[in-house]
Design a protein around this motif. Structure first.
Motif, PDB file in Angstrom:
ATOM      1  N   LEU A   1       0.847  -1.194   0.000  1.00 31.48           N
ATOM      2  CA  LEU A   1       0.000   0.000   0.000  1.00 31.48           C
ATOM      3  C   LEU A   1       0.887   1.249   0.000  1.00 31.48           C
ATOM      4  CD1 LEU A   1      -2.976   0.969   0.255  1.00 31.48           C
ATOM      5  CD2 LEU A   1      -2.640   0.992   2.736  1.00 31.48           C
ATOM      6  N   GLY A   2       0.935   1.917  -1.149  1.00 29.40           N
ATOM      7  CA  GLY A   2       1.883   3.011  -1.321  1.00 29.40           C
ATOM      8  C   GLY A   2       3.213   2.437  -1.747  1.00 29.40           C
TER       9      GLY A   2
ATOM     10  N   GLU B   1      -4.555   5.836  -0.706  1.00 30.28           N
ATOM     11  CA  GLU B   1      -4.526   4.822   0.352  1.00 30.28           C
ATOM     12  C   GLU B   1      -5.783   4.826   1.217  1.00 30.28           C
ATOM     13  OE1 GLU B   1      -0.387   5.987  -0.826  1.00 30.28           O
ATOM     14  OE2 GLU B   1      -2.243   7.056  -0.346  1.00 30.28           O
TER      15      GLU B   1
ATOM     16  N   SER C   1       2.774  -1.235   4.400  1.00 28.93           N
ATOM     17  CA  SER C   1       2.711   0.151   3.954  1.00 28.93           C
ATOM     18  C   SER C   1       3.913   0.888   4.518  1.00 28.93           C
ATOM     19  CB  SER C   1       1.416   0.826   4.415  1.00 28.93           C
ATOM     20  OG  SER C   1       1.373   2.180   3.996  1.00 28.93           O
TER      21      SER C   1
ATOM     22  N   ALA D   1      -8.092   5.013   6.207  1.00 30.13           N
ATOM     23  CA  ALA D   1      -7.175   4.118   5.493  1.00 30.13           C
ATOM     24  C   ALA D   1      -6.930   2.843   6.294  1.00 30.13           C
ATOM     25  CB  ALA D   1      -5.856   4.839   5.215  1.00 30.13           C
TER      26      ALA D   1
END
Length: 286
Positions: free
Chosen positions: A58-59, A93, A108, A121
């Protein structure tokens, strides 16, 4: 009367996407902070004995995260350039587009401090995790960039404006995990110190890692202000002509709820009294 208008978001989403796109091509020259975060995440992930079949990055930045052997990884980034380079999808996100219970783990590294809705998120992370799924995160936390904050305030006195993002402290980070419904939450902090020869080199790194100011309604820095900040930065140099800047990295661990997880002891179920616990062996008792 209650208003249906949502509160203004602190960060400019469109500007964030553009800055990530600008940083994508040269990110490898400024990736030291995320690399340190990924090292910490890898260490924590290596201690997990349960199999991980499906993971979400994530990211994802440049897709440097390497999943454990046999695991598949989906990648998401707010910037189109990063998402394309990592063969992932572009999305914010706090707007994760995956179905419920899609992943055994979500990692993340280096983005949650730039997300408008961090509680949202994390709630979405909880939703896309399967029961007993693992979340491992890392973000820049409170106490980071103290020199930059100081020299900017000095350069703009007496009318300094906020140019450093609000920062989450380690206690609040743990609270956010619990608020999202993640169990067995752990938040700990590590310090990364970096020595710079000039303010320009520090700003170059921040631009290169897509970490410059995204706050709304912040006026641009003037040349005269930047020159005063550079002088104030240089005045803080050590005997080697370098200034030490600090990044506080908060690591987060949490699990999606599952009946197999250990439960806290029921209140009042302890077998040892507080008085017994406080007694010192070998000392006479009243």
């Amino acid at each position: 009367m209650l208003s249906d208008t949502p509160p203004p978001e602190p960060f400019r989403r469109h500007a964030r996407r553009l800055r990530r796109d600008r940083a994508a091509t040269g990110f490898a020259g400024h990736d030291f902070l995320r690399a340190a975060m990924l090292d910490g995440i890898d260490e924590r992930l290596a201690a997990v004995k349960r199999p991980m079949r499906d993971l979400l990055d994530l990211g994802c930045f440049d897709g440097a995260f390497t999943p454990p052997p046999g695991a598949r990884v989906a990648r998401l980034d707010a910037g189109f350039g990063f998402a394309r380079a990592a063969q992932g999808i572009q999305a914010d996100e706090d707007r994760i587009p995956f179905a419920d219970a899609s992943f055994d783990g979500v990692i993340s590294a280096g983005v949650l401090d730039q997300v408008n809705d961090v509680p949202g998120a994390l709630a979405l992370v909880r939703r896309v995790l399967r029961p007993d799924g693992l979340f491992l995160g890392a973000l820049v936390g409170a106490g980071s960039l103290p020199v930059l904050r100081s020299v900017l305030m000095e350069a703009e006195a007496p009318r300094a404006v906020a140019r450093i993002h609000p920062q989450i402290d380690v206690r609040s980070a743990g609270d956010l995990l619990m608020r999202a419904g993640l169990t067995l939450p752990v938040a700990d902090i590590e310090t990364l110190s970096v020595r710079y020869s000039s303010l320009g080199r520090l700003i170059e790194d921040l631009r290169g890692m897509a970490a410059t100011n995204l706050l709304r309604d912040t006026p641009p820095l003037t040349r005269s202000t930047l020159a005063r900040a550079a002088e104030a930065f240089a005045a803080r140099a050590d005997a080697d002509g370098r200034v030490t800047e600090r990044f506080q990295v908060i690591f987060l661990t949490g699990w999606a709820p599952d009946p197999s997880q250990p439960k806290p002891a029921r209140r009042g179920s302890g077998k040892t009294s507080l008085a017994d616990a406080l007694r010192v062996p070998g000392m006479p008792q009243d």
